[in-house]
Design a protein around this motif. Structure first.
Motif, PDB file in Angstrom:
ATOM      1  N   LEU A 138       0.828  -1.208   0.000  1.00  0.00           N
ATOM      2  CA  LEU A 138       0.000   0.000   0.000  1.00  0.00           C
ATOM      3  C   LEU A 138       0.860   1.256   0.000  1.00  0.00           C
ATOM      4  O   LEU A 138       0.622   2.195  -0.760  1.00  0.00           O
ATOM      5  CB  LEU A 138      -0.932  -0.011   1.213  1.00  0.00           C
ATOM      6  CG  LEU A 138      -1.827   1.230   1.400  1.00  0.00           C
ATOM      7  CD1 LEU A 138      -2.744   1.399   0.196  1.00  0.00           C
ATOM      8  CD2 LEU A 138      -2.631   1.125   2.687  1.00  0.00           C
ATOM      9  N   HIS A 159       3.985   1.571  -0.985  1.00  0.00           N
ATOM     10  CA  HIS A 159       4.674   1.682  -2.273  1.00  0.00           C
ATOM     11  C   HIS A 159       3.732   2.200  -3.351  1.00  0.00           C
ATOM     12  O   HIS A 159       4.120   3.010  -4.203  1.00  0.00           O
ATOM     13  CB  HIS A 159       5.238   0.317  -2.678  1.00  0.00           C
ATOM     14  CG  HIS A 159       6.455  -0.066  -1.904  1.00  0.00           C
ATOM     15  ND1 HIS A 159       7.060  -1.298  -2.023  1.00  0.00           N
ATOM     16  CD2 HIS A 159       7.185   0.612  -0.986  1.00  0.00           C
ATOM     17  CE1 HIS A 159       8.103  -1.360  -1.221  1.00  0.00           C
ATOM     18  NE2 HIS A 159       8.202  -0.212  -0.582  1.00  0.00           N
ATOM     19  N   SER A 160       2.483   1.746  -3.312  1.00  0.00           N
ATOM     20  CA  SER A 160       1.504   2.179  -4.311  1.00  0.00           C
ATOM     21  C   SER A 160       1.205   3.664  -4.181  1.00  0.00           C
ATOM     22  O   SER A 160       1.099   4.382  -5.178  1.00  0.00           O
ATOM     23  CB  SER A 160       0.208   1.369  -4.171  1.00  0.00           C
ATOM     24  OG  SER A 160       0.431   0.011  -4.411  1.00  0.00           O
ATOM     25  N   ILE A 161       1.080   4.145  -2.941  1.00  0.00           N
ATOM     26  CA  ILE A 161       0.813   5.567  -2.712  1.00  0.00           C
ATOM     27  C   ILE A 161       1.986   6.413  -3.199  1.00  0.00           C
ATOM     28  O   ILE A 161       1.802   7.435  -3.867  1.00  0.00           O
ATOM     29  CB  ILE A 161       0.523   5.832  -1.222  1.00  0.00           C
ATOM     30  CG1 ILE A 161      -0.807   5.189  -0.815  1.00  0.00           C
ATOM     31  CG2 ILE A 161       0.487   7.331  -0.942  1.00  0.00           C
ATOM     32  CD1 ILE A 161      -1.095   5.258   0.672  1.00  0.00           C
ATOM     33  N   ALA A 187       1.914   6.589  -6.905  1.00  0.00           N
ATOM     34  CA  ALA A 187       0.850   7.456  -7.402  1.00  0.00           C
ATOM     35  C   ALA A 187       1.231   8.925  -7.282  1.00  0.00           C
ATOM     36  O   ALA A 187       0.995   9.717  -8.194  1.00  0.00           O
ATOM     37  CB  ALA A 187      -0.441   7.177  -6.631  1.00  0.00           C
ATOM     38  N   MET A 218      -6.075  10.479  -5.027  1.00  0.00           N
ATOM     39  CA  MET A 218      -4.970   9.589  -5.367  1.00  0.00           C
ATOM     40  C   MET A 218      -4.715   8.475  -4.349  1.00  0.00           C
ATOM     41  O   MET A 218      -4.546   7.307  -4.739  1.00  0.00           O
ATOM     42  CB  MET A 218      -3.695  10.405  -5.585  1.00  0.00           C
ATOM     43  CG  MET A 218      -2.582   9.644  -6.266  1.00  0.00           C
ATOM     44  SD  MET A 218      -2.986   9.218  -7.975  1.00  0.00           S
ATOM     45  CE  MET A 218      -2.941  10.834  -8.740  1.00  0.00           C
ATOM     46  N   PRO A 219      -4.680   8.766  -3.051  1.00  0.00           N
ATOM     47  CA  PRO A 219      -4.450   7.662  -2.106  1.00  0.00           C
ATOM     48  C   PRO A 219      -5.511   6.567  -2.201  1.00  0.00           C
ATOM     49  O   PRO A 219      -5.206   5.388  -2.034  1.00  0.00           O
ATOM     50  CB  PRO A 219      -4.490   8.357  -0.736  1.00  0.00           C
ATOM     51  CG  PRO A 219      -4.126   9.775  -1.026  1.00  0.00           C
ATOM     52  CD  PRO A 219      -4.734  10.068  -2.365  1.00  0.00           C
ATOM     53  N   TYR A 253      -7.170   5.786  -4.960  1.00  0.00           N
ATOM     54  CA  TYR A 253      -6.948   5.051  -6.208  1.00  0.00           C
ATOM     55  C   TYR A 253      -5.994   3.874  -6.007  1.00  0.00           C
ATOM     56  O   TYR A 253      -6.076   2.873  -6.709  1.00  0.00           O
ATOM     57  CB  TYR A 253      -6.336   5.966  -7.279  1.00  0.00           C
ATOM     58  CG  TYR A 253      -7.221   7.056  -7.808  1.00  0.00           C
ATOM     59  CD1 TYR A 253      -8.598   7.021  -7.663  1.00  0.00           C
ATOM     60  CD2 TYR A 253      -6.666   8.146  -8.481  1.00  0.00           C
ATOM     61  CE1 TYR A 253      -9.398   8.034  -8.162  1.00  0.00           C
ATOM     62  CE2 TYR A 253      -7.459   9.163  -8.989  1.00  0.00           C
ATOM     63  CZ  TYR A 253      -8.823   9.106  -8.822  1.00  0.00           C
ATOM     64  OH  TYR A 253      -9.605  10.110  -9.322  1.00  0.00           O
ATOM     65  N   THR A 254      -5.071   4.025  -5.086  1.00  0.00           N
ATOM     66  CA  THR A 254      -4.060   2.986  -4.893  1.00  0.00           C
ATOM     67  C   THR A 254      -4.620   1.726  -4.232  1.00  0.00           C
ATOM     68  O   THR A 254      -3.958   0.684  -4.229  1.00  0.00           O
ATOM     69  CB  THR A 254      -2.900   3.508  -4.029  1.00  0.00           C
ATOM     70  OG1 THR A 254      -3.378   3.816  -2.712  1.00  0.00           O
ATOM     71  CG2 THR A 254      -2.272   4.745  -4.649  1.00  0.00           C
ATOM     72  N   THR A 257      -3.437  -2.257  -4.971  1.00  0.00           N
ATOM     73  CA  THR A 257      -2.864  -2.886  -3.782  1.00  0.00           C
ATOM     74  C   THR A 257      -3.558  -4.215  -3.494  1.00  0.00           C
ATOM     75  O   THR A 257      -2.911  -5.238  -3.253  1.00  0.00           O
ATOM     76  CB  THR A 257      -2.996  -1.958  -2.562  1.00  0.00           C
ATOM     77  OG1 THR A 257      -2.299  -0.739  -2.822  1.00  0.00           O
ATOM     78  CG2 THR A 257      -2.421  -2.612  -1.317  1.00  0.00           C
TER      79      THR A 257
END
Length: 240
Positions: A6, A8-10, A13, A57-58, A60-61, A65
């Motif tokens: 999570l 890393h995804s944020i 993004a 954006m957060p 969307y991740t 995830t």
């Protein structure tokens, strides 16, 4: 592991959004200023789009995830190496995956318009940008968070329907961000059968055409296609 993915995804993004901000610079605006003055959005409009996009954006991740968590636990049909299936099978599966995504995103997008509560509470956030001079690449990510997630769901559904190379899946998710920025810049490249910015600008002004994703095929088959070239000719005839 889930929390690590999570985070890393944020980070990914946020970095990606910063890249978009940098790419749509004043130099780019000035390059098109002479010919497309009326099509350039105001700084205020772009700042609002950036604000809406960054706020969402957060959220969307969350979908990528969750999908990566399912992939790593072996719940999907993903495979890690092309050598496991061979190039012919890889290309075949990739084509099938893209067809599923194209079909799914078309219908998801269309239902977000046709189902009134979904439009009112979700998709309308994106459609406040309903004129050419209010659209910019930043509008491509300016959605209600749940709206953005729903339109990416076909990518995850496809993981359970057709084998897909893991890195190709991740690359296609990244391309989604690039693509959605591209189709909101109002610069029509006219590359048939690509559903480019010209088609999507019409979608933002009519609300009932060009729901498709990468190509025009779904709109063509289901009668919702409106060609920007035909649209321009009709406008020219009205002026005359």
């Amino acid at each position: 592991m889930f929390l690590k993915v999570l985070i890393h995804s944020i980070c990914f993004a946020v970095k990606f959004d910063c890249c978009i901000v940098c790419s749509y610079s004043e130099l780019f605006k000035n390059f098109f200023h002479l010919d497309f003055e009326d099509a350039i959005p105001s700084n205020r409009a772009m700042l609002l789009q950036i604000y809406v996009a960054m706020k969402a954006m957060p959220w969307y991740t969350l979908l990528p995830t969750v999908s990566e968590y399912m992939i790593e636990n072996g719940w999907t049909k993903c495979f890690s190496s092309i050598s496991e299936v061979g190039w012919f099978a890889y290309i075949t599966y990739l084509a099938m995956y893209l067809v599923i995504v194209e079909f799914g995103i078309y219908w998801m997008h269309r239902e977000l318009h046709d189902i009134k509560p979904l439009y009112k509470h979700l998709h309308a956030t994106h459609h406040i940008y309903n004129k050419q001079n209010t659209l910019s690449p930043f509008a491509g990510l300016a959605f209600h968070p749940l709206d953005g997630i729903l339109q990416a769901v076909p990518h995850v559904v496809a993981l359970f329907l057709v084998p897909i190379h893991f890195r190709s899946h991740i690359a296609l998710l990244f391309i989604e961000g690039v693509w959605t920025a591209n189709i909101h810049d109002c610069i029509h490249a006219n590359l048939w059968p690509i559903m480019g910015a010209g088609y999507h600008t019409i979608h933002h002004t009519t609300y009932k055409h060009n729901y498709g994703h990468y190509t025009i095929w779904m709109d063509w088959m289901l009668g919702t296609l409106r060609d920007p070239e035909d649209d321009s000719r009709q406008k020219a005839q009205k002026v005359q």
